[in-house]
Design a protein around this motif. Structure first.
Motif, mmCIF file in Angstrom:
data_model
loop_
_atom_site.group_PDB
_atom_site.id
_atom_site.type_symbol
_atom_site.label_atom_id
_atom_site.label_comp_id
_atom_site.label_asym_id
_atom_site.label_seq_id
_atom_site.Cartn_x
_atom_site.Cartn_y
_atom_site.Cartn_z
ATOM 1 N N ASN A 1 0.863 -1.083 -0.196
ATOM 2 C CA ASN A 1 0.168 -0.158 -0.243
ATOM 3 C C ASN A 1 0.874 1.267 0.468
ATOM 4 O O ASN A 1 0.280 1.875 -0.698
ATOM 5 C CB ASN A 1 -1.044 -0.154 1.531
ATOM 6 N N PHE A 2 1.845 0.926 0.385
ATOM 7 C CA PHE A 2 2.680 2.429 1.021
ATOM 8 C C PHE A 2 3.192 2.578 -0.783
ATOM 9 O O PHE A 2 3.784 3.960 -0.697
ATOM 10 C CB PHE A 2 3.826 2.262 2.092
ATOM 11 N N ILE B 1 8.665 12.904 -1.050
ATOM 12 C CA ILE B 1 8.274 12.106 0.165
ATOM 13 C C ILE B 1 8.417 11.274 -0.574
ATOM 14 O O ILE B 1 7.505 10.525 -1.390
ATOM 15 C CB ILE B 1 6.796 12.456 -0.095
ATOM 16 N N ASP B 2 9.288 9.932 -0.063
ATOM 17 C CA ASP B 2 9.174 8.477 -0.497
ATOM 18 C C ASP B 2 8.732 7.865 0.547
ATOM 19 O O ASP B 2 8.892 7.928 1.649
ATOM 20 C CB ASP B 2 11.379 8.595 -0.525
ATOM 21 N N PHE B 3 7.114 7.962 0.507
ATOM 22 C CA PHE B 3 6.766 6.529 1.439
ATOM 23 C C PHE B 3 7.569 5.488 2.115
ATOM 24 O O PHE B 3 6.574 5.189 2.488
ATOM 25 C CB PHE B 3 5.476 7.004 1.068
ATOM 26 N N CYS B 4 7.860 4.786 0.804
ATOM 27 C CA CYS B 4 8.878 3.285 0.514
ATOM 28 C C CYS B 4 9.599 3.352 2.646
ATOM 29 O O CYS B 4 9.594 2.786 2.867
ATOM 30 C CB CYS B 4 9.151 2.686 -0.259
ATOM 31 N N LYS B 5 10.325 4.380 2.281
ATOM 32 C CA LYS B 5 11.783 4.974 3.186
ATOM 33 C C LYS B 5 10.793 5.730 4.627
ATOM 34 O O LYS B 5 11.521 5.368 5.132
ATOM 35 C CB LYS B 5 12.828 5.895 2.310
ATOM 36 N N ASP B 6 9.720 6.518 4.159
ATOM 37 C CA ASP B 6 9.209 7.038 5.553
ATOM 38 C C ASP B 6 7.756 6.753 5.278
ATOM 39 O O ASP B 6 7.122 7.804 5.078
ATOM 40 C CB ASP B 6 9.532 8.749 5.128
ATOM 41 N N PRO B 7 7.315 6.082 5.744
ATOM 42 C CA PRO B 7 6.090 5.760 6.041
ATOM 43 C C PRO B 7 5.387 6.425 6.676
ATOM 44 O O PRO B 7 4.240 7.336 6.706
ATOM 45 C CB PRO B 7 5.810 4.120 6.006
ATOM 46 N N GLY B 8 6.070 6.460 8.045
ATOM 47 C CA GLY B 8 4.849 7.952 8.530
ATOM 48 C C GLY B 8 4.927 9.395 8.709
ATOM 49 O O GLY B 8 4.151 10.209 8.965
ATOM 50 N N ALA B 9 6.025 9.423 7.070
ATOM 51 C CA ALA B 9 5.547 10.770 7.232
ATOM 52 C C ALA B 9 3.811 11.446 6.576
ATOM 53 O O ALA B 9 3.254 12.185 6.449
ATOM 54 C CB ALA B 9 6.423 11.384 5.200
#
Length: 107
Positions: A17-18, A41-49
């Protein structure tokens, strides 16, 4: 380290999903030359974003709507979201069976 627990209004979870969020809306889209709402924004490296970016507080809702559109509105595995939504609306939205069914799919 990174963990993949749920984030946002519908609790986006999991690498897949990310990854899709990143592919369509994040850094990967930008890196591959596609329009991107969040090119940095790299949602895979930083899903907390999804929940921690003060410069983009809307991400909680964007992630939830993205999941809703990609997973729920297209759901048709013996139970069609679109057909049942139409029946629910045409029937006057009088009972909770549609809401209960949708909740089961989301969760």
């Amino acid at each position: 380290g990174c963990c993949w627990w749920g984030r946002g209004v519908i609790q986006t979870t999991g690498v897949c999903n990310f990854g899709m969020l990143n592919y369509y809306l994040g850094k990967r889209a930008a890196d591959e030359g596609r329009d991107s709402r969040y090119p940095h924004i790299d949602f895979c490296k930083d899903p907390g974003a999804v929940c921690s970016r003060e410069d983009h507080p809307e991400l909680k809702w964007i992630a939830g709507m993205f999941y809703w559109i990609r997973s729920l509105q297209t759901y048709d595995e013996g139970w069609s979201y679109i057909d049942n939504l139409k029946s629910f609306v045409l029937g006057g939205m009088k009972d909770d069976s549609f809401i209960d069914a949708v909740s089961g799919i989301v969760n």
